[in-house]
Design a protein around this motif. Structure first.
Motif, PDB file in Angstrom:
ATOM      1  N   PRO A   1     -30.855  -5.217  -5.630  1.00 21.10           N
ATOM      2  CA  PRO A   1     -30.583  -4.015  -4.847  1.00 21.10           C
ATOM      3  C   PRO A   1     -31.216  -4.033  -3.461  1.00 21.10           C
ATOM      4  O   PRO A   1     -30.929  -3.152  -2.649  1.00 21.10           O
ATOM      5  N   GLY A   2     -32.036  -5.045  -3.176  1.00 20.27           N
ATOM      6  CA  GLY A   2     -32.624  -5.133  -1.843  1.00 20.27           C
ATOM      7  C   GLY A   2     -31.610  -5.474  -0.767  1.00 20.27           C
ATOM      8  O   GLY A   2     -31.840  -5.188   0.416  1.00 20.27           O
ATOM      9  N   PHE A   3     -30.486  -6.092  -1.147  1.00 20.22           N
ATOM     10  CA  PHE A   3     -29.398  -6.302  -0.192  1.00 20.22           C
ATOM     11  C   PHE A   3     -28.623  -4.991  -0.049  1.00 20.22           C
ATOM     12  O   PHE A   3     -28.483  -4.235  -1.012  1.00 20.22           O
ATOM     13  N   SER A   4     -28.074  -4.729   1.139  1.00 18.24           N
ATOM     14  CA  SER A   4     -27.262  -3.517   1.305  1.00 18.24           C
ATOM     15  C   SER A   4     -26.096  -3.546   0.334  1.00 18.24           C
ATOM     16  O   SER A   4     -25.785  -2.550  -0.326  1.00 18.24           O
ATOM     17  N   ILE A   5     -25.429  -4.693   0.239  1.00 16.11           N
ATOM     18  CA  ILE A   5     -24.434  -4.987  -0.791  1.00 16.11           C
ATOM     19  C   ILE A   5     -24.463  -6.493  -1.035  1.00 16.11           C
ATOM     20  O   ILE A   5     -24.928  -7.254  -0.185  1.00 16.11           O
ATOM     21  N   THR A   6     -23.987  -6.914  -2.190  1.00 15.70           N
ATOM     22  CA  THR A   6     -23.712  -8.334  -2.404  1.00 15.70           C
ATOM     23  C   THR A   6     -22.213  -8.486  -2.318  1.00 15.70           C
ATOM     24  O   THR A   6     -21.470  -8.147  -3.234  1.00 15.70           O
TER      25      THR A   6
END
Length: 342
Positions: A109-114
């Motif tokens: 969840p640390g990425f804005s989206i995968t």
């Protein structure tokens, strides 16, 4: 004497195998022409493992192919976007895959989206693409490249294992050391590599992408146009999803003011007039970028994305010919304001 001769034959055979591996031709897949047939076929041929990262996975036929692979003994591991799988049909499909024995994890969840759309099969074949496995592939323009390049496969495997292990990490997880010159990863080096590719243009840039918005990319395209490079950009007039469907229009106008041929694709979308979801760039008819990266701040700086830069002539020529055919259906100028989103 026979032993020495036999050793020579073994060495020659090994060298021929190495040369053959390096000479292996990559394969292009295009939607809507190919739909998901080549991807499903690759899944069907898997013998030991499938490692997939997929933003949207809603094509039930593709889901069935993945489940069938799992049931015949292939280890299938899939990373799906953490936010998408929290509810609705995406959550139902995740639960269905898990119930059938497929190992599925939500993305970190640390990425804005995968937003990545890629897979590695048997650690021998990789797919890098803009192709979501959704049911609208029959009227969506996308590109994917299958490759047997060992360096590409190894780096993709390293990043997959890292994201798999860090799937619960709330902060943006670390990315393993990257060294493959072909691969462009967000949020690590894709902006740098895409800007370098654009800046290398001596004659022409042809690109089509779903979303614009990166200040640096827009500035680079304007710079190259002012240098006399023939720059043509195609985006959808109305972006699917979200509130501001015509968000690309201001960027098209800025580009046009710098001499860029700035075009928009309009509905209704069909197999003959597909929705532009692709993220593809061709420079000087010699190099091609294909991947999941939109040319936006979020995509290049905050999301997990993957693209590949290739210089295989047949793939470059094919992508360029398709992009140019799509250009012919685009609108520009005052038509951008008068056209509506239906």
């Amino acid at each position: 004497m026979k032993s020495a001769f036999g050793n020579v034959l073994l060495v020659v055979s090994f060298l021929l195998q190495v040369c053959s591996a390096h000479a292996a031709q990559d394969i292009l897949t295009v939607t809507p022409e190919d739909n998901h047939e080549q991807i499903n076929s690759a899944v069907d041929k898997a013998q030991s493992s499938i490692e997939m990262v997929m933003f949207h996975l809603s094509d039930l036929e593709s889901v069935d192919h993945l489940i069938a692979a799992q049931k015949r003994g292939v280890q299938v591991r899939i990373i799906l976007d953490e936010k998408l799988v929290q509810k609705g049909s995406a959550a139902q499909i995740k639960d269905h895959l898990v119930a059938e024995g497929v190992d599925v994890r939500s993305s970190p969840p640390g990425f804005s989206i995968t937003h990545e759309k890629a897979m590695v099969i048997d650690k021998k074949t990789a797919l890098i693409s803009s192709i979501n496995l959704t049911r609208n592939g029959a009227f969506t323009r996308d590109f994917g490249i299958f490759t047997s390049d060992t360096g590409v496969i190894n780096e993709m495997g390293s990043v997959f294992e890292s994201d798999w292990s860090n799937s619960s990490m709330q902060l943006m997880p670390p990315t393993p050391q990257l060294s493959n010159e072909k691969l462009a990863w967000s949020p690590v080096n894709s902006k740098e590599k895409i800007l370098a590719l654009l800046d290398s243009a001596k004659k022409s840039i042809s690109l089509e992408v779903e979303n614009l918005g990166s200040v640096e990319v827009i500035a680079m395209l304007q710079k190259k146009s002012r240098e006399g490079i023939a720059v043509t950009v195609l985006v959808p007039l109305c972006v699917e999803g979200g509130m501001d469907q015509k968000r690309n229009v201001p960027f098209l106008k800025d580009l046009a003011a710098s001499g860029v041929k700035a075009l928009a694709a309009v509905s209704p979308y069909t197999a003959e007039n597909p929705y532009i979801h692709a993220k593809a760039i061709v420079v000087d008819s010699q190099a091609v970028f294909v991947g999941s990266e939109n040319l936006s701040h979020n995509s290049l700086d905050l999301a997990r994305e993957l693209g590949i830069i290739e210089r295989q002539p047949d793939i470059t020529a094919k992508v360029e010919s398709i992009i140019k055919a799509d250009f012919r259906r685009g609108i520009s100028g005052g038509a951008l304001d008068s056209a509506s989103c239906n």
